[in-house]
Design an enzyme around this catalytic site. Sequence first.
Site, PDB file in Angstrom:
ATOM      1  N   ASN A   1      40.574   4.470  -1.529  1.00 27.60           N
ATOM      2  CA  ASN A   1      39.657   4.536  -2.679  1.00 27.60           C
ATOM      3  C   ASN A   1      38.225   4.742  -2.204  1.00 27.60           C
ATOM      4  OD1 ASN A   1      39.767   1.991  -1.513  1.00 27.60           O
ATOM      5  ND2 ASN A   1      39.549   0.862  -3.420  1.00 27.60           N
TER       6      ASN A   1
ATOM      7  N   GLY B   1      35.160   6.520   0.045  1.00 31.17           N
ATOM      8  CA  GLY B   1      34.882   7.903   0.444  1.00 31.17           C
ATOM      9  C   GLY B   1      33.648   7.920   1.318  1.00 31.17           C
ATOM     10  N   HIS B   2      33.801   8.328   2.568  1.00 31.81           N
ATOM     11  CA  HIS B   2      32.650   8.374   3.471  1.00 31.81           C
ATOM     12  C   HIS B   2      32.345   9.819   3.794  1.00 31.81           C
ATOM     13  CE1 HIS B   2      32.925   4.157   3.998  1.00 31.81           C
ATOM     14  NE2 HIS B   2      34.012   4.175   4.729  1.00 31.81           N
TER      15      HIS B   2
ATOM     16  N   ARG C   1      54.461 -10.860  -3.167  1.00 30.39           N
ATOM     17  CA  ARG C   1      55.395 -10.927  -2.038  1.00 30.39           C
ATOM     18  C   ARG C   1      56.771 -10.287  -2.224  1.00 30.39           C
ATOM     19  NH1 ARG C   1      54.735 -16.974  -1.815  1.00 30.39           N
ATOM     20  NH2 ARG C   1      54.403 -16.370  -3.965  1.00 30.39           N
TER      21      ARG C   1
ATOM     22  N   THR D   1      32.985  11.048  -4.157  1.00 24.98           N
ATOM     23  CA  THR D   1      33.604  11.737  -3.022  1.00 24.98           C
ATOM     24  C   THR D   1      35.117  11.816  -3.222  1.00 24.98           C
ATOM     25  OG1 THR D   1      32.002  10.528  -1.679  1.00 24.98           O
ATOM     26  CG2 THR D   1      33.652  11.755  -0.484  1.00 24.98           C
TER      27      THR D   1
ATOM     28  N   ARG E   1      34.080  12.098 -10.000  1.00 23.79           N
ATOM     29  CA  ARG E   1      33.521  11.666 -11.282  1.00 23.79           C
ATOM     30  C   ARG E   1      31.998  11.554 -11.176  1.00 23.79           C
ATOM     31  NH1 ARG E   1      36.693   6.130 -12.350  1.00 23.79           N
ATOM     32  NH2 ARG E   1      36.426   5.997 -10.117  1.00 23.79           N
ATOM     33  N   PRO E   2      31.238  11.921 -12.265  1.00 22.81           N
ATOM     34  CA  PRO E   2      29.789  11.696 -12.231  1.00 22.81           C
ATOM     35  C   PRO E   2      29.528  10.202 -12.143  1.00 22.81           C
ATOM     36  CG  PRO E   2      30.474  12.696 -14.327  1.00 22.81           C
ATOM     37  CD  PRO E   2      31.715  12.509 -13.512  1.00 22.81           C
TER      38      PRO E   2
END
Length: 441
Positions: A38, A40-41, A144, A303, A307-308
């Site tokens: 989830n 983003g780099h 679990r 990224t 989405r804006p």
Amino acid sequence: MAGTCVIGLQWGDEAKGKIVDLLTAEHDLVVRYQGGANAGHTVVVGDEVYKLSLLPSGVLTPGVTCVIAGGVVFNPAKAIEELDELQSRNVEDSDNLRISDRVHVIFPWHFSEDRALDKNTSDGEDIGTTGRGIGPCYRDKVGRSHAIRLGDMYRSTFRDQIEHVTAAKNRLLESMYSTSEFQPLDASAIFEQYSGYAERIKPYVADTTELLLTAAEAGKRILFEGAQGALLDVDHGTYPFVTSSNSSGVGISNGSGVPGQHIDRVIGIVKAYSTRVGGGPFPTELDNDIGQRIRDQGNEYGTVTKRPRRCGWLDAVAIRYTSRLSGVSSICVMLLDVLSGLEELKICTAYELDGKQSARFPSHVDDLRQVKPVYETLPGWQEDITGARQLGDLPANARAYLERIGQLVGVPVEMVSVGPARDQTIPVPHGALTSGLVNSG
Ligand code: IMP
């Protein structure tokens, strides 16, 4: 002690990847310990732009061991896609990667559950998840009985496990989706697909808890790379509009297995303004031309999801809270250049709730929805600052803005970023952001 941690202090997307990339060369190991694909780099090296969502940004630096620790929820297809991409671009050291056998694995049912559940918060507002199966995978981990860890995929019981969980998940998904939407999952196909993934990543799989403890005890320099931002922390953030892991500083030890005694420096990363993607309260949101201008100037589009992003003024109440929560020793202010050209800037210094002003960050989402931000106004600057390389190159108003941020958060500003490239970074010498020194440049 030689552990450094980089933590986002807002709602994620603070440009942590750039700081991690800069600090990596001073470290022996770089560790991702929570979240999953989830995040983003974006890291810019010379003319090359790398977008990573699961592998630590440290894979771009040769000689550094990158670790995906047990607290991560692991999407093997995404990891393989990123490894293949790096190898095709000749990033030499992507082999120097270790993935914990304790990571919980994301399976196709997690994506289906994520899509169905996001529509179902009790007050009707969507969380707006990234749709990457993060929440359902963490839920199974804690529950679990339907969880599968990476280490399980190398056992003879893996096929039985897949059959058991697929049957249970098909029953669950059938109840979540309408008859026309429900598509049963095929256990044999999933087993074949995931056995292929297991084979491909086998050389990287390790007991990273042991590896990291040994490294910490030997005094190796470890960089912990937080994902998302502290306001999205599942326990201390803007619940339920959060992610499903401890994304503030409190998550470092539980995700990595390395106790706090080995962590001596926590760097908080903040944007010079605020952004949030997905649902949930955002007191300083600018739903107007200034917000749109910040979005355009800062390219504030996700990224991972494109989405804006929602944009707003800097919120010092929120940042002071997350800085204290994360044990931050200094902060880096990112994307300062995005604010150039604005006549004036506002910083939220307190919240007003029920007619009373307070600097406390509310614990309940309903209160956070109702607070009115109390602003302090500072003059802006008109100059393009993307070429600034030291503090003295910045206009006086930009330095005054930084100085005020440090005062309000209560920790010194250590670095300022004025663009995506590695060299568009201004170090702030200790004590330099005080009126006299600032004015002399
Ligand atoms: P999830 O992590 O996909 O479950 O999404 C939960 C919330 O966290 C949503 O509001 C997402 O937009 C937000 N979120 C998750 N990861 C990131 C991130 O890396 N940056 C910013 N927001 C994120």
